[in-house]
Motif scaffolding. Structure first.
Motif, PDB file in Angstrom:
ATOM      1  N   GLU A 121       0.831  -1.212   0.000  1.00 18.65           N
ATOM      2  CA  GLU A 121       0.000   0.000   0.000  1.00 18.65           C
ATOM      3  C   GLU A 121       0.865   1.262   0.000  1.00 18.65           C
ATOM      4  OE1 GLU A 121      -4.112  -1.329   2.357  1.00 18.65           O
ATOM      5  OE2 GLU A 121      -2.681   0.008   3.320  1.00 18.65           O
ATOM      6  N   ASP A 122       1.884   1.268   0.875  1.00 22.44           N
ATOM      7  CA  ASP A 122       2.742   2.456   0.992  1.00 22.44           C
ATOM      8  C   ASP A 122       3.415   2.779  -0.338  1.00 22.44           C
ATOM      9  OD1 ASP A 122       2.065   2.711   3.607  1.00 22.44           O
ATOM     10  OD2 ASP A 122       3.939   1.902   4.416  1.00 22.44           O
ATOM     11  N   ILE A 123       3.885   1.730  -1.014  1.00 27.89           N
ATOM     12  CA  ILE A 123       4.601   1.951  -2.287  1.00 27.89           C
ATOM     13  C   ILE A 123       3.658   2.601  -3.309  1.00 27.89           C
ATOM     14  CG2 ILE A 123       5.697   0.799  -4.261  1.00 27.89           C
ATOM     15  CD1 ILE A 123       6.703  -1.339  -2.163  1.00 27.89           C
ATOM     16  N   PHE A 124       2.431   2.090  -3.402  1.00 28.71           N
ATOM     17  CA  PHE A 124       1.511   2.634  -4.415  1.00 28.71           C
ATOM     18  C   PHE A 124       0.906   3.979  -3.992  1.00 28.71           C
ATOM     19  CE2 PHE A 124       1.868  -1.652  -6.097  1.00 28.71           C
ATOM     20  CZ  PHE A 124       2.053  -1.356  -7.435  1.00 28.71           C
ATOM     21  N   ILE A 125       0.726   4.175  -2.697  1.00 33.95           N
ATOM     22  CA  ILE A 125       0.245   5.490  -2.243  1.00 33.95           C
ATOM     23  C   ILE A 125       1.278   6.556  -2.628  1.00 33.95           C
ATOM     24  CG2 ILE A 125      -0.164   6.908  -0.172  1.00 33.95           C
ATOM     25  CD1 ILE A 125      -1.540   4.366   1.034  1.00 33.95           C
ATOM     26  N   ALA A 126       2.553   6.199  -2.486  1.00 33.62           N
ATOM     27  CA  ALA A 126       3.613   7.138  -2.858  1.00 33.62           C
ATOM     28  C   ALA A 126       3.585   7.443  -4.353  1.00 33.62           C
ATOM     29  CB  ALA A 126       4.982   6.575  -2.453  1.00 33.62           C
ATOM     30  N   LEU A 127       3.039   6.520  -5.158  1.00 36.47           N
ATOM     31  CA  LEU A 127       2.940   6.752  -6.608  1.00 36.47           C
ATOM     32  C   LEU A 127       1.636   7.467  -6.975  1.00 36.47           C
ATOM     33  CD1 LEU A 127       4.210   3.292  -7.989  1.00 36.47           C
ATOM     34  CD2 LEU A 127       5.391   5.497  -8.104  1.00 36.47           C
ATOM     35  N   GLY A 128       0.837   7.816  -5.974  1.00 39.54           N
ATOM     36  CA  GLY A 128      -0.382   8.573  -6.243  1.00 39.54           C
ATOM     37  C   GLY A 128      -1.645   7.731  -6.318  1.00 39.54           C
ATOM     38  N   TYR A 129      -1.559   6.457  -5.975  1.00 41.63           N
ATOM     39  CA  TYR A 129      -2.744   5.595  -6.006  1.00 41.63           C
ATOM     40  C   TYR A 129      -3.567   5.775  -4.738  1.00 41.63           C
ATOM     41  CZ  TYR A 129      -1.036   3.050 -10.081  1.00 41.63           C
ATOM     42  OH  TYR A 129      -0.633   2.720 -11.341  1.00 41.63           O
ATOM     43  N   ARG A 130      -4.865   5.483  -4.847  1.00 44.10           N
ATOM     44  CA  ARG A 130      -5.719   5.430  -3.669  1.00 44.10           C
ATOM     45  C   ARG A 130      -6.067   3.986  -3.368  1.00 44.10           C
ATOM     46  NH1 ARG A 130     -10.430   9.463  -4.809  1.00 44.10           N
ATOM     47  NH2 ARG A 130     -11.297   8.127  -3.187  1.00 44.10           N
ATOM     48  N   VAL A 131      -6.378   3.716  -2.092  1.00 41.14           N
ATOM     49  CA  VAL A 131      -6.681   2.348  -1.676  1.00 41.14           C
ATOM     50  C   VAL A 131      -8.194   2.184  -1.604  1.00 41.14           C
ATOM     51  CG1 VAL A 131      -6.406   0.620   0.149  1.00 41.14           C
ATOM     52  CG2 VAL A 131      -4.538   2.242  -0.342  1.00 41.14           C
ATOM     53  N   ALA A 132      -8.716   1.152  -2.275  1.00 39.65           N
ATOM     54  CA  ALA A 132     -10.147   0.852  -2.211  1.00 39.65           C
ATOM     55  C   ALA A 132     -10.306  -0.592  -1.752  1.00 39.65           C
ATOM     56  CB  ALA A 132     -10.784   1.035  -3.584  1.00 39.65           C
ATOM     57  N   GLU A 133     -11.424  -0.871  -1.084  1.00 38.86           N
ATOM     58  CA  GLU A 133     -11.677  -2.259  -0.710  1.00 38.86           C
ATOM     59  C   GLU A 133     -13.058  -2.647  -1.191  1.00 38.86           C
ATOM     60  OE1 GLU A 133     -10.591  -3.610   3.196  1.00 38.86           O
ATOM     61  OE2 GLU A 133      -8.934  -2.151   3.302  1.00 38.86           O
ATOM     62  N   GLY A 134     -13.211  -3.915  -1.568  1.00 41.23           N
ATOM     63  CA  GLY A 134     -14.490  -4.377  -2.086  1.00 41.23           C
ATOM     64  C   GLY A 134     -15.026  -5.551  -1.298  1.00 41.23           C
ATOM     65  N   PRO A 135     -16.246  -5.992  -1.644  1.00 41.77           N
ATOM     66  CA  PRO A 135     -16.879  -7.089  -0.907  1.00 41.77           C
ATOM     67  C   PRO A 135     -16.237  -8.444  -1.207  1.00 41.77           C
ATOM     68  CG  PRO A 135     -18.237  -6.449  -2.769  1.00 41.77           C
ATOM     69  CD  PRO A 135     -17.095  -5.465  -2.720  1.00 41.77           C
ATOM     70  N   GLU A 136     -16.138  -9.292  -0.164  1.00 38.90           N
ATOM     71  CA  GLU A 136     -15.630 -10.654  -0.362  1.00 38.90           C
ATOM     72  C   GLU A 136     -16.739 -11.556  -0.886  1.00 38.90           C
ATOM     73  OE1 GLU A 136     -13.586 -11.898   3.252  1.00 38.90           O
ATOM     74  OE2 GLU A 136     -12.753  -9.868   3.412  1.00 38.90           O
ATOM     75  N   VAL A 137     -17.971 -11.266  -0.505  1.00 35.69           N
ATOM     76  CA  VAL A 137     -19.122 -11.980  -1.086  1.00 35.69           C
ATOM     77  C   VAL A 137     -19.519 -11.189  -2.322  1.00 35.69           C
ATOM     78  CG1 VAL A 137     -21.520 -12.690  -0.746  1.00 35.69           C
ATOM     79  CG2 VAL A 137     -19.865 -12.881   1.141  1.00 35.69           C
ATOM     80  N   GLU A 138     -19.397 -11.824  -3.478  1.00 33.68           N
ATOM     81  CA  GLU A 138     -19.455 -11.097  -4.737  1.00 33.68           C
ATOM     82  C   GLU A 138     -20.474 -11.755  -5.678  1.00 33.68           C
ATOM     83  OE1 GLU A 138     -19.472  -8.593  -6.516  1.00 33.68           O
ATOM     84  OE2 GLU A 138     -17.428  -7.916  -6.112  1.00 33.68           O
ATOM     85  N   SER A 139     -20.888 -10.996  -6.664  1.00 27.29           N
ATOM     86  CA  SER A 139     -21.818 -11.580  -7.642  1.00 27.29           C
ATOM     87  C   SER A 139     -21.019 -12.180  -8.793  1.00 27.29           C
ATOM     88  CB  SER A 139     -22.765 -10.505  -8.170  1.00 27.29           C
ATOM     89  OG  SER A 139     -22.034  -9.582  -8.954  1.00 27.29           O
ATOM     90  N   VAL A 140     -21.635 -13.156  -9.455  1.00 31.03           N
ATOM     91  CA  VAL A 140     -21.015 -13.770 -10.629  1.00 31.03           C
ATOM     92  C   VAL A 140     -20.752 -12.691 -11.679  1.00 31.03           C
ATOM     93  CG1 VAL A 140     -21.473 -15.347 -12.573  1.00 31.03           C
ATOM     94  CG2 VAL A 140     -21.904 -16.087 -10.217  1.00 31.03           C
ATOM     95  N   TYR A 141     -21.636 -11.694 -11.725  1.00 31.85           N
ATOM     96  CA  TYR A 141     -21.470 -10.628 -12.703  1.00 31.85           C
ATOM     97  C   TYR A 141     -20.113  -9.933 -12.546  1.00 31.85           C
ATOM     98  CZ  TYR A 141     -21.829  -6.205 -15.149  1.00 31.85           C
ATOM     99  OH  TYR A 141     -21.554  -5.145 -15.973  1.00 31.85           O
ATOM    100  N   TYR A 142     -19.818  -9.431 -11.351  1.00 35.18           N
ATOM    101  CA  TYR A 142     -18.559  -8.680 -11.182  1.00 35.18           C
ATOM    102  C   TYR A 142     -17.333  -9.595 -11.192  1.00 35.18           C
ATOM    103  CZ  TYR A 142     -21.173  -4.457 -10.061  1.00 35.18           C
ATOM    104  OH  TYR A 142     -21.992  -3.362 -10.135  1.00 35.18           O
ATOM    105  N   ASN A 143     -17.510 -10.817 -10.664  1.00 37.35           N
ATOM    106  CA  ASN A 143     -16.344 -11.705 -10.549  1.00 37.35           C
ATOM    107  C   ASN A 143     -15.942 -12.310 -11.901  1.00 37.35           C
ATOM    108  OD1 ASN A 143     -14.741 -13.091  -8.102  1.00 37.35           O
ATOM    109  ND2 ASN A 143     -14.948 -14.574  -9.762  1.00 37.35           N
ATOM    110  N   PHE A 144     -16.970 -12.618 -12.754  1.00 37.44           N
ATOM    111  CA  PHE A 144     -16.671 -13.303 -14.021  1.00 37.44           C
ATOM    112  C   PHE A 144     -17.221 -12.572 -15.249  1.00 37.44           C
ATOM    113  CE2 PHE A 144     -16.661 -17.278 -11.226  1.00 37.44           C
ATOM    114  CZ  PHE A 144     -15.281 -17.416 -11.248  1.00 37.44           C
TER     115      PHE A 144
END
Ligand code: PHE
Length: 351
Positions: A121-144
């Protein structure tokens, strides 16, 4: 011997015994011996009334004086001995405050997976990225589906993936957050997505639950060169300044072209260790695979074209790496399961 003389004799004997007593316990024995209920002097005093009248006064007086003198001496000696004994006990019980205190309780540390997660995270934050988190229980639509997986793609099988319902599953990778985050935010987007993922796998290099970090960069004029430069920077920050990376052609349904990325082995030079042996970490190849990536497939952008991601206007790259894999490579851990056994002797090594 006259009674008065006997009294004097007893008194002298008792005085000598009092002076010789070296403890309060010994002194108590002396008191019982000379003034106790069965001792001679008190007996003598009790018998005074039976003496002939002319003797009573003198004997009674001498015996009384002797008793009072002894009592006073006993009391004084008892006081001295008590002070001496207390002083000795205090001396013995003394706490040496110059000794070090008990050792402090052991301070815990972050688990190797957490350390590595935060470092990425630190390495990419330093490159200007933001950290996002998503759901572990996911729909077939988003996963596949939204990630361009053919209906027959093997990862869709229930033997590979944990399904909770026909169209709900435990995400098999962090890539579902590509379309989710683009639905939430117009371009440009530069995010990483760390988190847990799940696959029906279990052996030396696979656990049913593990961790990935997804990366997604979409903007105008993003090219494969940007991907390579970004991952080169990451590899050097993670594994050392003199690391190189190489891209090998690969296939992922949702990137085109797709590449697997290797980092030059940090344990050897072109597969040979300093002592000339075949390197055990890269198996003599000189390269270590660290992640999968590629240019975001226009079909994926097509799902969010209405939110500014017109594939004719913007391009992007994506990558996904296993946190456990990065940690194992960096620290030379050979069995993935060690990371989950929670044996402190193992975990303690990673300060
Ligand atoms: N999701 C892929 C995997 O789990 C990795 C990947 C991510 C590849 C992003 C390309 C782009 O194997």
């Amino acid at each position: 011997m006259s009674m008065e003389n006997r009294i004097t004799e007893l008194q002298q004997e008792a005085e000598a015994a009092i002076a010789a007593a070296s403890s309060t316990a010994a002194l108590e024995d002396v008191r019982v011996r000379f003034l106790g209920r069965k001792a001679e002097l008190p007996n003598l005093l009790r018998g005074v009334s039976e003496l002939p009248v002319e003797q009573r006064g003198a004997v009674g007086k001498a015996a009384n004086q002797a008793r009072r003198a002894l009592e006073a001496q006993l009391e004084e000696r008892a006081g001295e001995l008590a002070v001496a004994e207390l002083t000795a006990r205090l001396e013995q019980d003394r706490v040496d405050i110059t000794l070090p205190a008990d050792p402090l309780p052991a301070v815990g540390r972050l688990h190797l997976i957490t350390q590595t997660w935060r470092q990425i995270e630190d390495i990419f934050i330093a490159l200007g990225y933001r950290v996002a988190e998503g759901p572990e229980v996911e729909s077939v639509y988003y996963n596949f589906d939204a990630l361009n997986h053919e209906p027959t793609h093997p990862a869709r099988a229930w033997t590979d993936t944990f399904y909770l319902a026909d169209d709900v599953l435990l995400r098999t990778h962090t890539s579902p957050m590509q379309v989710r985050s683009m639905e939430l935010q117009e371009p440009p987007i530069f995010i990483i997505v760390p988190g847990r993922v799940y696959r029906r796998d279990s052996d030396v290099t696979h656990t049913p639950q593990f961790h990935q970090v997804e990366g997604l960069a979409v903007d105008e004029n993003i090219t494969l060169a940007d991907l390579k430069g970004t991952l080169q920077t990451f590899a050097r920050a993670m594994f050392g300044d003199d690391r190189e990376i190489r891209l090998r052609p690969h296939f992922f349904p949702f990137t085109e072209p797709s590449v697997e990325v290797d980092v030059s082995c940090f344990n050897c030079s072109a597969g040979l260790t300093a002592t000339g042996e075949r390197c055990g970490i890269c198996k003599g190849t000189g390269w270590l695979e660290i992640l999968g990536s590629g240019m975001v497939d226009p079909n994926v952008l097509g799902h969010v074209a209405g939110n500014g991601y017109d594939p004719e206007r913007v391009q992007g790259f994506a990558f996904g790496m296993g946190i456990e894999r990065i940690a194992m490579l960096k620290y030379g851990v050979t069995d993935l399961r060690l990371l989950y056994d929670n044996d402190v002797r193992f975990l303690e090594q990673f300060a």
